[in-house]
Scaffold this active site. Structure first.
Site, mmCIF file in Angstrom:
data_model
loop_
_atom_site.group_PDB
_atom_site.id
_atom_site.type_symbol
_atom_site.label_atom_id
_atom_site.label_comp_id
_atom_site.label_asym_id
_atom_site.label_seq_id
_atom_site.Cartn_x
_atom_site.Cartn_y
_atom_site.Cartn_z
ATOM 1 N N HIS A 69 0.798 -1.240 0.000
ATOM 2 C CA HIS A 69 0.000 0.000 0.000
ATOM 3 C C HIS A 69 0.820 1.275 0.000
ATOM 4 O O HIS A 69 0.250 2.365 0.029
ATOM 5 C CB HIS A 69 -0.920 0.044 1.226
ATOM 6 C CG HIS A 69 -2.039 -0.935 1.162
ATOM 7 N ND1 HIS A 69 -3.291 -0.619 0.691
ATOM 8 C CD2 HIS A 69 -2.082 -2.239 1.493
ATOM 9 C CE1 HIS A 69 -4.075 -1.679 0.744
ATOM 10 N NE2 HIS A 69 -3.361 -2.682 1.226
ATOM 11 N N LYS A 106 -8.150 13.983 4.721
ATOM 12 C CA LYS A 106 -7.279 12.805 4.709
ATOM 13 C C LYS A 106 -6.303 12.953 5.862
ATOM 14 O O LYS A 106 -6.244 14.017 6.486
ATOM 15 C CB LYS A 106 -6.510 12.714 3.386
ATOM 16 C CG LYS A 106 -5.841 14.047 2.973
ATOM 17 C CD LYS A 106 -5.174 13.976 1.617
ATOM 18 C CE LYS A 106 -6.110 14.156 0.458
ATOM 19 N NZ LYS A 106 -6.294 12.964 -0.340
ATOM 20 N N ARG A 107 -5.517 11.896 6.155
ATOM 21 C CA ARG A 107 -4.536 12.032 7.211
ATOM 22 C C ARG A 107 -3.571 13.174 6.914
ATOM 23 O O ARG A 107 -3.297 13.480 5.749
ATOM 24 C CB ARG A 107 -3.742 10.712 7.360
ATOM 25 C CG ARG A 107 -4.507 9.647 8.076
ATOM 26 C CD ARG A 107 -4.890 10.064 9.473
ATOM 27 N NE ARG A 107 -3.728 10.072 10.331
ATOM 28 C CZ ARG A 107 -3.472 9.174 11.273
ATOM 29 N NH1 ARG A 107 -4.326 8.185 11.500
ATOM 30 N NH2 ARG A 107 -2.383 9.253 12.019
ATOM 31 N N LYS A 160 1.187 14.351 1.430
ATOM 32 C CA LYS A 160 -0.154 14.695 0.936
ATOM 33 C C LYS A 160 -0.286 16.201 0.693
ATOM 34 O O LYS A 160 -1.224 16.666 0.083
ATOM 35 C CB LYS A 160 -1.218 14.215 1.921
ATOM 36 C CG LYS A 160 -1.262 12.688 2.062
ATOM 37 C CD LYS A 160 -2.358 12.248 3.025
ATOM 38 C CE LYS A 160 -2.284 10.769 3.367
ATOM 39 N NZ LYS A 160 -2.956 9.913 2.375
ATOM 40 N N THR A 180 -8.415 6.985 -1.815
ATOM 41 C CA THR A 180 -9.777 6.469 -2.010
ATOM 42 C C THR A 180 -10.791 7.588 -1.747
ATOM 43 O O THR A 180 -11.899 7.548 -2.281
ATOM 44 C CB THR A 180 -10.056 5.275 -1.067
ATOM 45 O OG1 THR A 180 -9.552 5.593 0.224
ATOM 46 C CG2 THR A 180 -9.396 4.018 -1.571
ATOM 47 N N LYS A 225 -14.410 8.712 -3.683
ATOM 48 C CA LYS A 225 -15.684 8.968 -2.996
ATOM 49 C C LYS A 225 -16.184 10.368 -3.333
ATOM 50 O O LYS A 225 -17.380 10.578 -3.540
ATOM 51 C CB LYS A 225 -15.514 8.825 -1.481
ATOM 52 C CG LYS A 225 -15.255 7.391 -1.043
ATOM 53 C CD LYS A 225 -14.739 7.307 0.385
ATOM 54 C CE LYS A 225 -14.072 5.962 0.623
ATOM 55 N NZ LYS A 225 -13.158 5.964 1.767
HETATM 56 O O1 73E Z 1 -2.702 5.797 -0.883
HETATM 57 C C1 73E Z 1 -3.264 5.191 0.250
HETATM 58 C C2 73E Z 1 -4.169 4.050 -0.196
HETATM 59 O O2 73E Z 1 -5.266 4.554 -0.914
HETATM 60 C C3 73E Z 1 -2.161 4.644 1.151
HETATM 61 O O3 73E Z 1 -1.379 5.712 1.614
HETATM 62 C C4 73E Z 1 -2.771 3.888 2.326
HETATM 63 O O4 73E Z 1 -3.568 2.818 1.801
HETATM 64 C C5 73E Z 1 -4.659 3.258 1.006
HETATM 65 C C6 73E Z 1 -5.445 2.038 0.590
HETATM 66 O O5 73E Z 1 -4.736 1.292 -0.340
HETATM 67 C C7 73E Z 1 -1.741 3.338 3.241
HETATM 68 N N1 73E Z 1 -1.809 3.286 4.599
HETATM 69 C C8 73E Z 1 -0.701 2.697 5.018
HETATM 70 N N2 73E Z 1 0.041 2.389 3.986
HETATM 71 N N3 73E Z 1 -0.602 2.797 2.874
HETATM 72 C C9 73E Z 1 -0.344 2.427 6.401
HETATM 73 C C10 73E Z 1 0.974 2.082 6.726
HETATM 74 C C11 73E Z 1 1.311 1.819 8.046
HETATM 75 C C12 73E Z 1 0.348 1.904 9.039
HETATM 76 C C13 73E Z 1 -0.945 2.246 8.718
HETATM 77 C C14 73E Z 1 -1.284 2.503 7.394
#
Ligand code: 73E
Length: 807
Positions: free
Chosen positions: A356, A543-544, A549, A651, A655
């Site tokens: 991810h 978003k976070r 970002k 995501t 939405k």
């Molecule tokens: O781009 C997003 C993505 O849409 C990405 O940053 C996020 O996952 C979403 C779903 O695919 C994400 N979160 C984490 N890594 N990628 C993450 C890593 C460590 C701890 C918690 C979350």
């Protein structure tokens, strides 16, 4: 199948539950009691439905998928389940008789915030699709006692408060003591030669009991019910009576506290690796309990593990559950005596992995020593896997030490979880086309050369029934009238809405819907003491909070408008409200500084009656799933402005477009596919591409030269030093221009600034042409067709898990 309960039967069910749990009648119940009672009634309806579904599942002996994830950002359940069961109308009617309003009861449910952001919400959206399409599936995670912290802002500072969700949230959980497993930590492993070969003997370990709490999720208009199994840690009954008798109560209780610590709290960092021992223990706890459960269920059904990988797919969502690879090896080797080679092949063909993120600070690497101390047997297995893989690569690439070192699981005393996942699974996927390409060409390029067949893409999606039909009933009614209801089952049908792009009446209705949603949102915020003008443009970044970002880039743009207006208060500009919603990880200094900047900029503007007419900044406190459900339908501009190459997918972008917002964004993550879907004429793209970014770094990026040579940039950056609302933001000025280790502006806000400003101005010009704007909005709603989570799940099912729905 929609549930066929009549209002009358429902009334009886609710009355019985009120009498059993509280000894009261419906007339005597207060709102909290009534919410809980409705939830209990839904759980009972779901249990019956589940029993029928489970029978079908068993009869068909189909291959199943188990989805392992450290986070599920569930949000509220009552509304979602009632909608999916088709029982909202019946509940509303019954409750009305007793003077309860269903919408008000919804508000009494706390969010189950067992996740940080996109990754956890994606997992929850997938559960909805799996249930709706009747795929044999189950989710596994941890039942954190405290979910993601509650955010409070005090004078611009983010404060974190505990998220106490279980009182109120626990009604959805069904404790299954009959399905508890034991998880072992620490201790020693000895290898002993016996007549049957090498055996391992594991002694002196600590044990924790893992107890499942099941949450049922109804499919929409289908017979499916998915189970999300959340593990809680419980002390194995080892009460130290001796210490207790001697009066040493502390020691007697100690063990218990340690066990229960495991599922106390969710680690609150998104896209960042938290190298804490407790986090590692959480990960192994999830994995070990889940794998034991999967194996025992399989044995119960088939009596053998020989067909394990034919009947089971295990999916790991990011590297967080990576230890399931050696854990499955361990059980196959030690408990069921498979040979190393057979066990290895079984594991690889069962497990698949989604990556991810490409951010280096998010990549998990654990010290060898820690793994060895916490799980000595697992450590031995990882060593074995590392050796055999390196051996294989030596044979294939003789002499290429650099390459083999990069691919090794263990290196420089660290265990690299991503390499473990790639080596230990049969499929590796990214979450958007661009991201999957970056995995192949950069992050995992050596692995891609060695085993290109493993690599694939599954673009993310969102639960469109939740994020359109439930969150935006006005838009849903319009869609139902225009294109019929088929899109609810088949998201691709949303594309039919394009037919109405020249229909002036429909376009006007779209505008009215947006305005009504904005008024709803303003009213909601009004109750919290935040005033928002619903007739201004809603420009949303939700978003976070993370440097990549680039909320800061958005703020710099707003400051630029602010300075323009200070210079010329008569400047013509449509009124805009810039809405920010974001939680920062508690220890993330720069993220918290950006929140403080947003907050003081907002306060500064509020003090100026002329400015405030044209631009306002609102920081929305405590962003969560429930707030997103109100915000997305009200958004007009969707800010998706990450530095290209950094956002794996996103995501929220999907939405917001599905609810008719237009995107201003970079060619990053799924924005690239949104662009493919709606075209240049329906989106506002700006800034460098991922390749431009690479090139710029190679050439040498100097933020200070932008500052010195570009007048607009200079003006904005200088204003940070002067400050807002009496607070200086020298910290951010230094971050941009001086930087740590001489790298100023590591996410290149200044490089993209001018283009961003220019494109934002173009967007404002288009906004004045309401007809055109509404048309673009319509193309975005129709273009969201490809982002339904149902489509993502079908991709996984066909191309990765090799499973089919029940019939
Ligand atoms: O781009 C997003 C993505 O849409 C990405 O940053 C996020 O996952 C979403 C779903 O695919 C994400 N979160 C984490 N890594 N990628 C993450 C890593 C460590 C701890 C918690 C979350």
């Amino acid at each position: 199948m929609q549930s066929t309960l009549t209002s009358k039967q429902l009334g009886v069910l609710i009355k019985n539950k009120l009498s059993r749990h509280y000894g009261i009648s419906a007339e005597e119940a207060d709102r909290k009691q009534m919410y809980k009672t409705c939830a209990r009634a839904v759980v009972e309806i779901l249990s019956d439905k589940r029993t029928r579904y489970y029978q079908k599942l068993k009869d068909q002996e189909k291959k199943k998928v188990y989805y392992l994830c450290m986070e599920f950002l569930v949000g509220r359940s009552l509304k979602n389940n009632l909608y999916n069961l088709g029982l909202e109308k019946e509940f509303r009617e019954v409750l009305k008789e007793w003077n309860f309003d269903l919408e008000e009861l919804y508000e009494d449910e706390p969010d189950a915030g067992l996740g940080n952001g996109g990754l956890g919400r994606l997992a929850s959206c997938f559960m909805d699709s799996l249930a709706t399409m009747e795929y044999p599936a189950m989710g596994y995670s941890i039942c954190y006692e405290y979910g993601l912290f509650k955010q409070k802002i005090v004078d611009g500072w983010q404060m974190e408060l505990p998220d106490i969700w279980l009182p109120g949230g626990d009604v959805w959980l069904n404790q299954r003591n009959d399905l508890a497993f034991r998880v072992k930590f620490n201790g020693h492993v000895e290898e002993i030669w016996t007549n049957d070969g090498l055996k391992t003997n594991y002694t002196d370990y600590d044990e924790v009991e893992a107890v499942p709490y099941d949450m049922m999720i109804s499919g929409a208009n289908s017979e499916g019910v998915a189970i999300l199994r959340l593990w809680r840690a419980r002390d194995v009954d080892k009460f130290d009576m001796k210490s207790f008798a001697k009066g040493d109560y502390n020691r007697a209780m100690n063990e218990k506290m340690n066990a229960e610590l495991i599922c106390k709290v969710l680690y609150p960092s998104d896209n960042h690796f938290e190298g804490k021992t407790l986090r590692l223990r959480q990960q192994y706890f999830l994995v070990s309990a889940s794998i034991q459960n999967i194996i025992s269920d399989h044995l119960q059904q088939f009596g053998t593990l020989d067909n394990f990988s034919e009947k089971i797919a295990i999916h790991i969502n990011d590297t967080h559950p990576a230890l399931c690879i050696p854990e499955l090896m361990r059980i196959l080797l030690d408990d069921y005596h498979y040979s190393w080679e057979n066990a290895y092949n079984m594991v690889i063909s069962t497990v698949s992995y989604t990556n991810h993120t490409v951010l280096s600070e998010a990549l998990e690497t654990w010290p060898e020593e820690l793994i060895k101390q916490q799980f000595p047997r697992i450590y031995g297995i990882i060593q074995g896997m590392n050796e055999s893989y390196c051996q294989e690569m030596w044979n294939r690439y003789p002499g290429e030490w650099g390459k083999i070192e990069r691919m090794a699981i263990i290196s420089h005393g660290q265990i690299r979880m991503a390499n473990l996942c790639v080596i230990g699974s049969s499929s590796v996927n990214g979450v958007s086309k661009l991201h999957s390409d970056i995995l192949k060409s950069q992050v995992f390029s050596d692995f891609y050369q060695a085993s290109s067949e493993k690599f694939t893409n599954v673009t993310n999606g969102f639960a469109h029934r939740r994020w359109i039909c439930q969150a935006n009933p006005r838009l849903t009614r319009l869609l139902d009238d225009c294109i019929g209801e088929e899109y609810k089952k088949d998201g691709r049908k949303l594309a039919d809405f394009k037919r109405y792009s020249d229909n002036r009446s429909i376009l006007r209705q779209l505008r009215d819907i947006k305005l009504a949603n904005k008024i709803d949102f303003s009213n909601l915020m009004d109750q919290k003491g935040v005033s928002i003008d619903p007739h201004s443009i809603f420009d949303v970044q939700a978003k976070r909070l993370h440097e990549y970002k680039r909320q800061l880039l958005n703020v710099l743009k707003i400051i630029s408008l602010y300075l323009d207006l200070k210079d010329d208060p008569n400047l013509v500009m449509p009124p805009q409200t810039f809405l920010f919603a974001a939680k920062a990880a508690p220890g993330y200094y720069m993220a918290k500084e950006v929140i403080r900047l947003i907050w003081h900029l907002s306060a500064d503007i509020e003090k100026d009656p002329v400015l405030r007419e044209k631009i306002r900044v609102v920081f929305l406190e405590n962003y969560c799933v429930t707030m997103a459900e109100a915000l997305m339908p009200a958004a007009e501009i969707s800010e998706q402005i990450s530095l290209a190459g950094k956002e794996a997918s996103g995501t929220g972008n999907m939405k917001m477009m599905a609810n008719g917002a237009l995107t201003i964004g970079t060619m990053d993550g799924a924005n690239v596919e949104i662009f493919e879907a709606v075209g240049n004429e329906n989106m506002f793209i700006f800034g460098m591409s991922a390749e431009d970014v690479e090139r710029k770094w190679a050439e040498g990026y100097e933020a200070s030269s932008y500052y010195h040579n570009k007048e607009k940039i200079h003006r904005v950056v200088e204003s940070l030093r002067r400050g807002f609302n009496g607070e200086s933001f020298d910290s951010i000025y230094r971050y941009l221009i001086v930087g740590d280790f001489g790298v100023g502006d590591p996410y290149m806000c200044l490089a993209d600034f001018e283009d961003y400003l220019k494109v934002h101005q173009q967007l404002l010009d288009v906004y004045l042409d309401q007809h055109k704007w509404n048309q673009m909005s319509l193309f975005n709603i129709a273009g969201a067709e490809r982002f339904a989570a149902d489509r993502s799940i079908m991709d996984y099912a066909r191309n990765i898990w090799n499973i089919t729905p029940l019939h």
